[in-house]
Design a protein around this motif. Structure first.
Motif, PDB file in Angstrom:
ATOM      1  N   VAL A   1       1.438 -10.313   3.167  1.00 24.71           N
ATOM      2  CA  VAL A   1       2.757  -9.483   2.906  1.00 24.71           C
ATOM      3  C   VAL A   1       3.574  -9.374   4.002  1.00 24.71           C
ATOM      4  N   ILE A   2       2.826  -8.966   5.234  1.00 30.91           N
ATOM      5  CA  ILE A   2       3.818  -8.705   6.378  1.00 30.91           C
ATOM      6  C   ILE A   2       4.267 -10.095   7.019  1.00 30.91           C
ATOM      7  N   ALA A   3       3.577 -11.255   6.794  1.00 29.17           N
ATOM      8  CA  ALA A   3       4.153 -12.515   7.167  1.00 29.17           C
ATOM      9  C   ALA A   3       5.137 -13.092   6.151  1.00 29.17           C
ATOM     10  N   ALA A   4       5.035 -12.626   4.874  1.00 37.20           N
ATOM     11  CA  ALA A   4       6.243 -12.764   3.884  1.00 37.20           C
ATOM     12  C   ALA A   4       7.505 -12.215   4.423  1.00 37.20           C
ATOM     13  N   GLN A   5       7.308 -11.050   4.484  1.00 32.59           N
ATOM     14  CA  GLN A   5       8.632 -10.121   4.905  1.00 32.59           C
ATOM     15  C   GLN A   5       9.224 -10.556   6.049  1.00 32.59           C
TER      16      GLN A   5
ATOM     17  N   THR B   1      16.474  -5.075   6.672  1.00 37.16           N
ATOM     18  CA  THR B   1      15.404  -4.165   6.325  1.00 37.16           C
ATOM     19  C   THR B   1      14.102  -4.850   6.012  1.00 37.16           C
ATOM     20  N   PHE B   2      13.973  -6.170   5.778  1.00 36.82           N
ATOM     21  CA  PHE B   2      12.902  -6.859   5.696  1.00 36.82           C
ATOM     22  C   PHE B   2      11.674  -6.734   6.750  1.00 36.82           C
ATOM     23  N   PHE B   3      12.371  -6.657   7.839  1.00 37.20           N
ATOM     24  CA  PHE B   3      11.524  -6.372   9.225  1.00 37.20           C
ATOM     25  C   PHE B   3      11.097  -4.988   9.328  1.00 37.20           C
ATOM     26  N   ILE B   4      11.937  -3.969   8.733  1.00 36.75           N
ATOM     27  CA  ILE B   4      11.461  -2.537   8.688  1.00 36.75           C
ATOM     28  C   ILE B   4      10.332  -2.622   7.787  1.00 36.75           C
ATOM     29  N   PHE B   5      10.315  -3.250   6.766  1.00 38.05           N
ATOM     30  CA  PHE B   5       9.192  -3.109   5.599  1.00 38.05           C
ATOM     31  C   PHE B   5       7.980  -3.797   6.449  1.00 38.05           C
ATOM     32  N   ALA B   6       8.137  -4.851   7.241  1.00 35.10           N
ATOM     33  CA  ALA B   6       7.095  -5.408   7.803  1.00 35.10           C
ATOM     34  C   ALA B   6       6.187  -4.438   9.013  1.00 35.10           C
ATOM     35  N   VAL B   7       7.252  -3.885   9.694  1.00 37.54           N
ATOM     36  CA  VAL B   7       6.651  -2.785  10.796  1.00 37.54           C
ATOM     37  C   VAL B   7       5.527  -1.792   9.966  1.00 37.54           C
ATOM     38  N   ILE B   8       6.452  -1.077   8.804  1.00 40.87           N
ATOM     39  CA  ILE B   8       5.693  -0.184   8.009  1.00 40.87           C
ATOM     40  C   ILE B   8       4.287  -0.601   7.470  1.00 40.87           C
ATOM     41  N   ASN B   9       4.167  -1.944   7.211  1.00 38.44           N
ATOM     42  CA  ASN B   9       3.015  -2.546   6.656  1.00 38.44           C
ATOM     43  C   ASN B   9       1.949  -2.798   7.807  1.00 38.44           C
ATOM     44  N   VAL B  10       2.681  -2.971   9.049  1.00 39.37           N
ATOM     45  CA  VAL B  10       1.394  -3.107  10.085  1.00 39.37           C
ATOM     46  C   VAL B  10       0.999  -1.642  10.139  1.00 39.37           C
TER      47      VAL B  10
ATOM     48  N   SER C   1       0.243   0.605   7.849  1.00 42.40           N
ATOM     49  CA  SER C   1      -0.589   0.587   6.528  1.00 42.40           C
ATOM     50  C   SER C   1      -1.760  -0.350   6.937  1.00 42.40           C
ATOM     51  N   LEU C   2      -1.834  -1.364   7.399  1.00 44.25           N
ATOM     52  CA  LEU C   2      -2.907  -2.269   7.906  1.00 44.25           C
ATOM     53  C   LEU C   2      -3.767  -1.693   8.809  1.00 44.25           C
ATOM     54  N   VAL C   3      -3.380  -0.988   9.818  1.00 43.96           N
ATOM     55  CA  VAL C   3      -4.144  -0.109  10.658  1.00 43.96           C
ATOM     56  C   VAL C   3      -4.739   1.049   9.946  1.00 43.96           C
ATOM     57  N   PHE C   4      -3.917   1.641   9.049  1.00 44.57           N
ATOM     58  CA  PHE C   4      -4.660   2.609   8.296  1.00 44.57           C
ATOM     59  C   PHE C   4      -5.826   2.507   7.630  1.00 44.57           C
ATOM     60  N   VAL C   5      -5.709   1.227   6.727  1.00 41.79           N
ATOM     61  CA  VAL C   5      -6.651   0.470   5.892  1.00 41.79           C
ATOM     62  C   VAL C   5      -7.934   0.325   6.750  1.00 41.79           C
ATOM     63  N   MET C   6      -7.766  -0.357   7.910  1.00 45.07           N
ATOM     64  CA  MET C   6      -8.729  -0.632   8.891  1.00 45.07           C
ATOM     65  C   MET C   6      -9.412   0.572   9.283  1.00 45.07           C
ATOM     66  N   MET C   7      -8.885   1.483   9.930  1.00 42.33           N
ATOM     67  CA  MET C   7      -9.612   2.558  10.554  1.00 42.33           C
ATOM     68  C   MET C   7     -10.151   3.716   9.341  1.00 42.33           C
ATOM     69  N   MET C   8      -9.526   3.849   8.223  1.00 43.01           N
ATOM     70  CA  MET C   8      -9.886   4.911   7.444  1.00 43.01           C
ATOM     71  C   MET C   8     -10.596   4.599   6.060  1.00 43.01           C
ATOM     72  N   LEU C   9     -10.443   3.284   5.783  1.00 44.53           N
ATOM     73  CA  LEU C   9     -11.195   3.085   4.351  1.00 44.53           C
ATOM     74  C   LEU C   9     -12.381   2.498   4.313  1.00 44.53           C
ATOM     75  N   PRO C  10     -13.384   3.436   3.675  1.00 43.82           N
ATOM     76  CA  PRO C  10     -14.829   2.861   3.623  1.00 43.82           C
ATOM     77  C   PRO C  10     -14.959   1.717   2.436  1.00 43.82           C
ATOM     78  N   GLU C  11     -16.049   0.900   2.554  1.00 45.98           N
ATOM     79  CA  GLU C  11     -16.339   0.048   1.233  1.00 45.98           C
ATOM     80  C   GLU C  11     -16.909   0.724   0.383  1.00 45.98           C
ATOM     81  N   THR C  12     -16.413   0.389  -1.118  1.00 40.05           N
ATOM     82  CA  THR C  12     -17.214   1.030  -2.171  1.00 40.05           C
ATOM     83  C   THR C  12     -17.771   0.180  -3.146  1.00 40.05           C
ATOM     84  N   ARG C  13     -17.436  -1.192  -2.800  1.00 47.08           N
ATOM     85  CA  ARG C  13     -18.131  -2.350  -3.752  1.00 47.08           C
ATOM     86  C   ARG C  13     -19.632  -2.223  -3.744  1.00 47.08           C
ATOM     87  N   GLY C  14     -20.307  -2.375  -5.135  1.00 51.64           N
ATOM     88  CA  GLY C  14     -21.550  -2.473  -5.242  1.00 51.64           C
ATOM     89  C   GLY C  14     -22.269  -1.123  -5.472  1.00 51.64           C
ATOM     90  N   LYS C  15     -21.509   0.066  -5.326  1.00 50.00           N
ATOM     91  CA  LYS C  15     -22.007   1.316  -5.383  1.00 50.00           C
ATOM     92  C   LYS C  15     -21.737   2.080  -6.743  1.00 50.00           C
TER      93      LYS C  15
END
Length: 482
Positions: A346-350, A435-444, A446-460
């Protein structure tokens, strides 16, 4: 005389996998009628608005730019309220009864918008319809997750996203075909009235689907829960294991703090903030900026009006194909992995879209390359991010507060939706293609947030996820207190 064998439905064990799949398929099909109505209602307004802006003498409502915004956004604000309120009703009265009530609102709201005599009634009916849309968006994934079981939860909950984008595609195709084939000044009323169909099907279908066994256990109705599980699981072992886990979690919840006390515990607040953060991640990808404003974006490249509108159908087709692929992907890859890959693309496309819009001259090459970036964005968004969001909303929260917390998190997601929908045209007018570069920065971010905060729930199982979340965030609280 030989004893007659017990052939009651309760004792017909085990069931074949095909039988279980058929039963679950029908239950999910009924539940996702709400998602289909959700998609249609959010998509059809783009085709109806041009006709609603006509003067009353020509069959329209004489909408001004301001009232157009009110008509469009009233559904979004209603959805935020509906998502929040349905969480309480879902926990209090059960998922099935909540869905049945929402079906009534779908029908009343759709009928009301179709016959609205003036702008004020239209806005009120769109708000009512939004309550149904938002309520369905928070209740349907939870209901499916609790019915499906751990083995089938991911692909079945992901059908919710498939039905949402299918509803949007149906709306885009319907509005296009009706505008070409029907020459009636009340055409927009017919477009809006079709939304009653999935609402009626949802209402009827709720009389033929079971209640959530998780909710029944939480209410102390163990025999009913066991009877339902016997019809939805392949072996007695699966039934015993799930029922034992549900009872254990319910007993711990009863012994633990009350709902009012639990909702103030730090680990629960952290979970709610995680759910709200994921709603921000979903909406600030900019997905609805592209779904709502693709024709405006493409017209700035010199593409004609009809071709720009036709591209909206392309958005719908790509979204449906991506959602179909997601049914395969969510069963084979972790939630974190899918979100991270999706956000990277998504970041690359924006960034690519911003470069194309900024550096290339206005011609057909720019138009086609811009459209290609938008379609790549939507494919990865609808395959890797959107279905995972709805799946996580059905998994993350503890049983005692699942409806309330899911409703609150999804309501925040709807607020983020409204912010993006309102802000995008304004930011585009001020910042232009940057505007599209602004979205890309916001999504960077978001990517950091997911990598740092989200635990894995698959298979539970849902119970294992609850224990994991309580332990994980309880440890963080203990560390911060020491």
């Amino acid at each position: 005389m030989a004893a007659t064998p017990d052939t009651s439905a309760e004792n017909q064990q085990p069931h074949t996998p095909d039988t279980i799949k058929q039963r679950l398929f029908l239950i999910v099909l009924v539940a996702t009628m709400g998602a289909l109505a959700f998609g249609y209602d959010t998509g059809i307004i783009s085709g109806a608005l041009p006709f609603m802006t006509l003067p009353a003498a020509q069959g329209g409502l004489g909408l001004s730019p301001f009232t157009q915004g009110l008509v469009s956004s009233s559904l979004i604000f209603g959805a935020a309220l509906g998502a929040f309120l349905s969480g309480y009703f879902s926990d209090r009265f059960g998922r099935r009864i909540t869905l049945r009530s929402l079906a009534v609102l779908f029908v009343l709201g759709s009928l009301g918008t179709a016959i609205a005599p003036d702008v004020n009634i239209m806005i009120a009916m769109r708000f009512l319809l939004g309550i149904a849309v938002g309520g369905g968006s928070s209740t349907v994934p939870v209901f499916i997750a609790e019915i499906a079981g751990p083995k089938r939860r991911a692909p079945l909950v992901s059908r919710n996203e498939l039905m949402i984008v299918s509803g949007q595609l149906i709306a885009y195709v319907t509005s296009t075909l009706m505008s070409y084939l029907l020459h009636d000044e009340h055409l927009w009323r017919y477009m809006l009235s079709i939304a009653m169909v999935p609402g009626v099907l949802l209402f009827i279908g709720t009389f033929f689907v079971p209640a959530s066994p998780h909710w029944l256990v939480a209410e102390g109705r163990f025999k009913e829960a066991k009877r339902i599980l016997k019809h939805l699981r392949e072996t007695p072992k699966e039934v015993r294991k799930e029922l034992a886990e549900m009872k254990r979690q319910s007993a711990e919840a009863d012994k633990g703090p009350s709902v009012s006390e639990l909702i103030r515990e730090k680990w629960v607040i952290r979970l709610l903030l995680l759910g709200a953060g994921l709603g921000f991640v979903l909406q600030f990808t900019g997905v609805n900026a592209f779904m709502y404003y693709t024709p405006i974006i493409l017209k700035t490249t010199g593409l004609g009006t009809n071709a720009s509108i036709a591209a909206t159908i392309g958005n719908g087709i790509v979204s449906v194909l991506a959602a179909l692929c997601a049914l395969w992907g969510v069963s084979r890859f972790g939630r974190r992995q899918l979100l991270i890959v999706g956000l990277l693309v998504v970041i690359a496309a924006q960034v690519c879209l911003g470069l194309i819009m900024t550096l290339l001259p206005q011609n057909m090459t720019q138009s086609y390359l811009a459209l290609a970036c938008i379609l790549v964005f939507l494919f990865f968004m609808q395959m890797f991010i959107a279905p995972v969001y709805w799946l996580l909303m059905s998994e993350l929260f503890p049983m005692k507060l699942r409806g309330v917390l899911t409703g609150a998190a999804v309501a925040f997601q709807w607020i983020c939706n409204a912010i993006v929908a309102f802000a995008f045209p304004l930011v585009l007018s001020v910042a232009g293609n940057e505007t599209f570069f602004i979205f890309a920065v916001i999504n960077v971010g978001s990517l950091v947030f997911v990598m740092m905060m989200l635990p894995e729930t698959r298979g539970k199982t849902l119970e294992e996820i609850e224990i994991h979340m309580r332990d994980k965030y309880g440890e963080l609280d203990a560390e911060s207190a020491s």
